[in-house]
Design a protein around this motif. Structure first.
Motif, PDB file in Angstrom:
ATOM      1  N   SER A 160       7.744  -7.561  11.377  1.00  0.00           N
ATOM      2  CA  SER A 160       7.491  -8.628  10.403  1.00  0.00           C
ATOM      3  C   SER A 160       8.797  -9.142   9.814  1.00  0.00           C
ATOM      4  CB  SER A 160       6.597  -8.112   9.269  1.00  0.00           C
ATOM      5  OG  SER A 160       6.483  -9.087   8.255  1.00  0.00           O
ATOM      6  N   GLY A 161       8.859 -10.424   9.590  1.00  0.00           N
ATOM      7  CA  GLY A 161      10.010 -11.033   8.928  1.00  0.00           C
ATOM      8  C   GLY A 161       9.875 -10.988   7.417  1.00  0.00           C
ATOM      9  N   GLN A 162       8.749 -10.444   6.921  1.00  0.00           N
ATOM     10  CA  GLN A 162       8.485 -10.386   5.483  1.00  0.00           C
ATOM     11  C   GLN A 162       8.187  -8.969   5.040  1.00  0.00           C
ATOM     12  OE1 GLN A 162       5.193 -13.013   4.876  1.00  0.00           O
ATOM     13  NE2 GLN A 162       6.379 -14.834   5.297  1.00  0.00           N
ATOM     14  N   LYS A 163       8.819  -7.979   5.661  1.00  0.00           N
ATOM     15  CA  LYS A 163       8.545  -6.575   5.338  1.00  0.00           C
ATOM     16  C   LYS A 163       8.618  -6.344   3.840  1.00  0.00           C
ATOM     17  CE  LYS A 163      10.314  -4.939   9.673  1.00  0.00           C
ATOM     18  NZ  LYS A 163      11.554  -4.732  10.321  1.00  0.00           N
ATOM     19  N   PRO A 164       7.736  -5.574   3.280  1.00  0.00           N
ATOM     20  CA  PRO A 164       6.759  -4.711   3.939  1.00  0.00           C
ATOM     21  C   PRO A 164       5.465  -5.423   4.310  1.00  0.00           C
ATOM     22  CG  PRO A 164       6.570  -4.373   1.591  1.00  0.00           C
ATOM     23  CD  PRO A 164       7.691  -5.376   1.810  1.00  0.00           C
ATOM     24  N   TRP A 165       5.371  -6.712   4.025  1.00  0.00           N
ATOM     25  CA  TRP A 165       4.126  -7.453   4.260  1.00  0.00           C
ATOM     26  C   TRP A 165       3.978  -7.833   5.730  1.00  0.00           C
ATOM     27  CZ3 TRP A 165       2.573  -5.844   0.020  1.00  0.00           C
ATOM     28  CH2 TRP A 165       3.286  -5.974  -1.158  1.00  0.00           C
TER      29      TRP A 165
ATOM     30  N   LEU B  88       0.069  -4.588   4.909  1.00  0.00           N
ATOM     31  CA  LEU B  88       1.373  -3.994   5.172  1.00  0.00           C
ATOM     32  C   LEU B  88       1.619  -3.934   6.674  1.00  0.00           C
ATOM     33  CD1 LEU B  88       1.345  -1.001   2.662  1.00  0.00           C
ATOM     34  CD2 LEU B  88       2.402  -3.247   2.379  1.00  0.00           C
ATOM     35  N   CYS B  89       2.831  -4.272   7.067  1.00  0.00           N
ATOM     36  CA  CYS B  89       3.228  -4.278   8.472  1.00  0.00           C
ATOM     37  C   CYS B  89       3.222  -2.863   9.047  1.00  0.00           C
ATOM     38  CB  CYS B  89       4.634  -4.869   8.595  1.00  0.00           C
ATOM     39  SG  CYS B  89       5.315  -4.808  10.253  1.00  0.00           S
ATOM     40  N   ARG B  90       2.679  -2.722  10.244  1.00  0.00           N
ATOM     41  CA  ARG B  90       2.759  -1.460  10.988  1.00  0.00           C
ATOM     42  C   ARG B  90       3.579  -1.591  12.253  1.00  0.00           C
ATOM     43  NH1 ARG B  90      -2.176   1.744  12.705  1.00  0.00           N
ATOM     44  NH2 ARG B  90      -3.024  -0.252  13.300  1.00  0.00           N
ATOM     45  N   CYS B  91       3.772  -2.819  12.736  1.00  0.00           N
ATOM     46  CA  CYS B  91       4.468  -2.984  14.015  1.00  0.00           C
ATOM     47  C   CYS B  91       5.988  -2.888  13.869  1.00  0.00           C
ATOM     48  CB  CYS B  91       4.080  -4.308  14.670  1.00  0.00           C
ATOM     49  SG  CYS B  91       4.819  -5.784  13.920  1.00  0.00           S
ATOM     50  N   GLY B  92       6.484  -3.123  12.656  1.00  0.00           N
ATOM     51  CA  GLY B  92       7.923  -3.051  12.422  1.00  0.00           C
ATOM     52  C   GLY B  92       8.670  -4.336  12.694  1.00  0.00           C
TER      53      GLY B  92
ATOM     54  N   PRO C 188      -7.222  -1.724  13.856  1.00  0.00           N
ATOM     55  CA  PRO C 188      -6.737  -1.456  15.206  1.00  0.00           C
ATOM     56  C   PRO C 188      -5.762  -2.546  15.663  1.00  0.00           C
ATOM     57  CG  PRO C 188      -9.118  -1.176  15.104  1.00  0.00           C
ATOM     58  CD  PRO C 188      -8.671  -1.786  13.796  1.00  0.00           C
ATOM     59  N   ASP C 189      -4.581  -2.113  16.075  1.00  0.00           N
ATOM     60  CA  ASP C 189      -3.548  -3.021  16.584  1.00  0.00           C
ATOM     61  C   ASP C 189      -3.124  -4.068  15.556  1.00  0.00           C
ATOM     62  OD1 ASP C 189      -3.881  -1.595  18.942  1.00  0.00           O
ATOM     63  OD2 ASP C 189      -5.295  -3.042  19.752  1.00  0.00           O
ATOM     64  N   GLY C 190      -3.306  -3.781  14.277  1.00  0.00           N
ATOM     65  CA  GLY C 190      -2.944  -4.718  13.213  1.00  0.00           C
ATOM     66  C   GLY C 190      -2.367  -4.009  12.006  1.00  0.00           C
ATOM     67  N   PRO C 191      -2.401  -4.678  10.865  1.00  0.00           N
ATOM     68  CA  PRO C 191      -1.764  -4.147   9.663  1.00  0.00           C
ATOM     69  C   PRO C 191      -2.594  -3.084   8.963  1.00  0.00           C
ATOM     70  CG  PRO C 191      -2.870  -6.188   9.143  1.00  0.00           C
ATOM     71  CD  PRO C 191      -3.020  -5.985  10.635  1.00  0.00           C
ATOM     72  N   LEU C 192      -1.998  -2.522   7.922  1.00  0.00           N
ATOM     73  CA  LEU C 192      -2.725  -1.684   6.973  1.00  0.00           C
ATOM     74  C   LEU C 192      -3.176  -2.605   5.859  1.00  0.00           C
ATOM     75  CD1 LEU C 192      -0.274   1.331   6.645  1.00  0.00           C
ATOM     76  CD2 LEU C 192      -2.448   1.301   7.868  1.00  0.00           C
ATOM     77  N   LEU C 193      -4.472  -2.702   5.619  1.00  0.00           N
ATOM     78  CA  LEU C 193      -4.983  -3.483   4.503  1.00  0.00           C
ATOM     79  C   LEU C 193      -5.135  -2.551   3.323  1.00  0.00           C
ATOM     80  CD1 LEU C 193      -5.299  -6.153   5.819  1.00  0.00           C
ATOM     81  CD2 LEU C 193      -7.698  -6.150   5.204  1.00  0.00           C
TER      82      LEU C 193
END
Length: 75
Positions: A48-53, A42-46, A13-18
């Motif tokens: 992140s400076g290290q996408k896809p992480w 994996l980033c969900r917020c869009g 919730p309100d965080g990444p996909l593990l």
């Protein structure tokens, strides 16, 4: 299907996909992204400076999972 290891994806919730057990991740352009850990976020917020992480930027931007919010509002 031959012995393919199980991959489990958990949306926090309100965080990444593990992602546990990922053996292959492909970006939007079809390029394979190297997986070096048994569990990756994996980033969900869009943002992140290290996408896809995920780099925890979701905390700074106060990302809220729209599906999680809908469930809270319907209770």
């Amino acid at each position: 299907m031959p012995n393919v290891p199980e991959c489990v994806i958990t949306a926090y919730p309100d965080g990444p996909l593990l992602v546990r057990g990922a053996h292959r991740i492909v970006d939007v352009d079809g390029n394979e992204v190297e997986v070096t850990q048994p569990i990756v976020a994996l980033c969900r917020c869009g943002h992140s400076g290290q996408k896809p992480w995920c780099d925890s930027t979701h905390k700074l931007t106060r990302f809220r999972d729209p599906a999680h919010r809908r469930r809270r509002d319907s209770d």
